[in-house]
Each structure stands twice: as C-alpha cells, then as structure tokens.
Design an enzyme around this catalytic site. Structure first.
Site, PDB file in Angstrom:
ATOM      1  N   HIS A  11       0.865  -1.179   0.000  1.00 33.57           N
ATOM      2  CA  HIS A  11       0.000   0.000   0.000  1.00 33.57           C
ATOM      3  C   HIS A  11       0.903   1.231   0.000  1.00 33.57           C
ATOM      4  O   HIS A  11       2.025   1.194   0.524  1.00 33.57           O
ATOM      5  CB  HIS A  11      -0.874  -0.034   1.263  1.00 33.57           C
TER       6      HIS A  11
ATOM      7  N   ASP B  74       3.016  -4.734   8.224  1.00 31.06           N
ATOM      8  CA  ASP B  74       1.763  -4.010   8.078  1.00 31.06           C
ATOM      9  C   ASP B  74       0.632  -5.014   8.220  1.00 31.06           C
ATOM     10  O   ASP B  74       0.386  -5.833   7.336  1.00 31.06           O
ATOM     11  CB  ASP B  74       1.712  -3.323   6.705  1.00 31.06           C
TER      12      ASP B  74
ATOM     13  N   GLN C 181      -4.565  -5.691   7.023  1.00 30.88           N
ATOM     14  CA  GLN C 181      -5.491  -6.675   6.456  1.00 30.88           C
ATOM     15  C   GLN C 181      -5.470  -8.019   7.171  1.00 30.88           C
ATOM     16  O   GLN C 181      -6.320  -8.868   6.911  1.00 30.88           O
ATOM     17  CB  GLN C 181      -5.169  -6.890   4.969  1.00 30.88           C
TER      18      GLN C 181
ATOM     19  N   LYS D 276     -10.437  -1.669  10.010  1.00 32.81           N
ATOM     20  CA  LYS D 276     -10.352  -2.882   9.202  1.00 32.81           C
ATOM     21  C   LYS D 276     -10.796  -4.109   9.998  1.00 32.81           C
ATOM     22  O   LYS D 276     -10.903  -5.204   9.449  1.00 32.81           O
ATOM     23  CB  LYS D 276      -8.907  -3.115   8.737  1.00 32.81           C
TER      24      LYS D 276
ATOM     25  N   CYS E  31      -4.552   2.089  -3.939  1.00 36.41           N
ATOM     26  CA  CYS E  31      -3.356   2.655  -3.289  1.00 36.41           C
ATOM     27  C   CYS E  31      -2.161   1.718  -3.449  1.00 36.41           C
ATOM     28  O   CYS E  31      -1.354   1.554  -2.529  1.00 36.41           O
ATOM     29  CB  CYS E  31      -3.615   2.958  -1.809  1.00 36.41           C
TER      30      CYS E  31
END
Length: 404
Positions: free
Chosen positions: A120, A198, A201, A224, A362
C-alpha cells in the site's frame, strides 16, 4: 461455539437497501462493517461516560482512564504481547510514518530498506521519504509473473543486501495474497534486519500471534477489524520502542518540562501526546471482545469456503482475469473483464446494490507491474454469505450483458 451464519444479524447496515436493491457489501478490505456491540459501546461512552483520561481525579475521568488502559490490555492479549508494547495512533498509516521517522534516525547513505512490490502507498511513501532524508537505498523484493511474491528470490535479496529494515504487508490489500512473512522474518533475524509488518489486512482475518511471528514491529487499524475509524496502533518490542525518538510532542507524553528542556515518559506514553481518541480505543476493544467470541479456525474456514465459492463462479465467466495468489488469500478477489474499465464495472454493479472497490487500491506500483491501470476488488468478511456471492455473480453477469 458461535454459529458464524448467525453473526450477520449483529451488523445493522447489512439490512440496508442500496439503489432499490439489497445491499451486497463486498468492500471489507477498505473498511469492515461494525457490529451493534461496537456501535453501542461508543454511543454509551458519549452519552453517559464522556471524560478525558489520565488527568482528572473525578469519577468520570478515573473510569474513562481505566477503560482506556483496559483496552490496551485487550489488544495486547489479542496479539499475545505486553500492554506496554502497544502504542495508540490514528491507524496503520500514522503507525508506519511513526516507524519510518523513528527508525530512520539510525540510517545513512550506506543503509538499505526493503519493501515488497505489493505494498500500500502508506508502506512505500514513508520509506521513500526516509531514504531522501538519510541517503539510504530502497530495495524491492521480486515478484513472480503470476502476481505472487517470489519467496526464494526475496530471501536471496535479503541475504545479499542485508537491509537495515524490511517493511512488508502481511496481506496484500489489493490482491489478498497472504505473504510468507514467517520465512522472511526468520531470514532477517540472522542478518540483524529489523522487521516491520503491516497488519492492516491480517489483524482480523488471521489474528497473528506476534510472539510466534517474532517480528520487531506490527501496525494495525481499528476500522479494518470491526472497530471505528481514526484509531489504530502499533506493537513494538519494548526495548526497541524506547530507543526511538519522539514523533509528536505535547501534553501527557512528558515527564518534566522547563523553559530550558523537557524530558519524556517511557513507552508507550512517550508517543501519545494530547487527548487521544478515547471512544475509538474503547470501540476497538469492543470489536476485539466480539472477535474473541468467534473461533479463529472456524472463522477462517468459513471465509475460505466463501472465497472459494466466489472464485469458482467468477472463473466460469469467460473474459474474467483474476490477479494474485488464489491459494493463500484472506478473501479478496481482484479482477478485470476483457478490456472494460474497472470504473465502469464498479459503477454498474453499484446500481444492483453491490459495493465493490475499483482503481489501483493505493498500490500503483503493483498495478504497473501487473500491466493494468486498476482492477475491480471484491473483498469478503465473515458477515457475508452465499446469498451475497450469488447476488454479486448475477449482478456481474447483468453488467457484462450491458457492456458487451
């Protein structure tokens, strides 16, 4: 054990109609919907409990402080780490900027930072800026032609260049790929490379055990994972957190202030100036409490079966191209139909009540590597069902008939 099929009833927005059609929400990778428990907790806080934290001696302030810090304990337990290793931020984007700022203090023109092709923009641009400030080099791990990370090539690149930092998404937001971060983190341990994951998700879908992962830092966003927008955080090994410089300054994060100099608290307080998003933090804790009542293995089996059903039916439509790793995936289908523009597909699907995302997600560098200018992205969560899949497939077929 909770019946996953019944959980849909906890999400009031899913009863909504859109353009005269039942809402078919397939955009959970952008933001997850919120159960009544989260909505009610936030509403109750403002109606009956609103107060600032850490500063007041009155009952409302003490109660708000207790709930705020209990939320930190809840998230820490969910990730299997210590509460003092959880820093509140506005979300994964701020967390990544915070880490790029802090970790870059030790970089110079001989340093290297590695990222993957799937990132991203929030996990690309902060590191690019860090390279501008320090002269460090940005490396990109290799990708196979089928849109999957080249694991062997990635490990080889790490071993050859020995980067100071590896920052990589656990899951691709654009394609849904679950990356083999365990092997990459293991390789980094032997190289002295700090690892930043990260988890935007993966926090809800995979519920990672950070002790087992053995990463140095992990970032996440509440929205999220059934929580409110505008709040999230990061995990960092406590000894590493305390080596980082302050990112923002203000009240609350200080130990002592004079006109000559200031001293700061230890982590996590050192990185949390000002009045925080109290209701957001409490809302996130409510979301995690909700998730804790669902068997992780049952949730993953359910989402996997739903994803396979969607993928199988989509692949039966001639002219559809699906991108990414369809074997290791959290439930995201990123696709195009012939030469039709993804924007047109998503716009027409919306007329049938289907909410999907179109564009580059993104992740423009990834789209360039896939030789497309964007895709349609349908992303699932456990509150979806087979009726959603059927509705989407029928709407897509109707859309294709209009376009052909």
């Amino acid at each position: 054990m909770t019946d996953i099929h019944s959980l849909r009833d906890d999400f009031p927005i899913l009863d909504k109609s859109l353009n005269g059609q039942p809402l078919c929400y397939l955009d959970s990778a952008a933001t997850a919907q919120k159960p009544n428990k989260v909505i009610d907790v936030i509403k109750t806080f403002y109606q009956a409990e609103n107060s600032n934290v850490h500063r007041g001696l009155h009952t409302l302030s003490k109660n708000a402080t207790n709930r705020y810090e209990a939320a930190r304990e809840t998230i820490a337990k969910f990730l299997n780490v210590s509460a003092k290793e959880i820093v509140w931020t506005s979300g994964a984007t701020e967390s990544l900027n915070f880490l790029a700022h802090g970790l870059s203090q030790a970089l110079n023109e001989n340093s290297k930072i590695a990222i993957s092709p799937f990132e991203h923009h929030a996990n690309i641009v902060p590191w690019q800026e860090a390279c501008k400030r320090t002269g460090a080099q940005l490396l990109v791990l290799p990708m196979l032609e089928n849109g999957v990370l080249d694991e062997a090539g990635a490990i080889s690149l790490l071993q050859t260049h020995k980067p100071d930092i590896l920052s990589i998404g656990h899951v691709s937001n654009a394609l849904g790929n679950i990356h083999p971060i365990e092997s990459l983190i293991k390789a980094c341990k032997t190289l002295g490379t700090k690892t930043v994951i990260d988890g935007a998700q993966s926090f809800m879908h995979l519920r990672p055990d950070l002790v087992a992962l053995d990463c140095d830092f992990y970032v996440f966003s509440a929205h999220k994972a059934l929580g409110p927008t505008g709040v999230g955080g990061l995990y960092g090994r406590y000894n590493l957190l305390n080596t980082l410089p302050v990112y923002k300054t203000g009240g609350e994060m200080i130990q002592e202030v004079t006109f000559a100099h200031s001293t700061y608290r230890d982590a996590p307080g050192k990185f949390e100036p000002g009045t925080p998003n109290i209701s957001g933090v409490i809302g996130l804790a409510a979301a995690v409490d909700y998730l804790n009542n669902i068997s992780p293995s049952a949730l993953q089996r359910y989402e996997r079966a739903l994803y396979q059903s969607l993928l199988q039916q989509l692949n039966q439509i001639k002219g559809v191209t699906v991108y990414g790793d369809t074997q290791n995936n959290v439930g995201i289908v990123s696709f195009n139909y012939k030469n039709e523009h993804h924007y047109d597909l998503a716009t027409l699907l919306n007329t049938y009540g289907v909410a999907v995302r179109s564009g580059h997600h993104c992740a423009q560098p990834l789209m360039n590597m896939l030789n497309v200018n964007g895709t349609v992205r349908a992303s699932l969560a456990f509150y979806n069902n087979e009726a959603d899949v059927e509705h989407f497939i029928n709407a897509l077929k109707a859309t294709i008939e209009l376009l052909d």
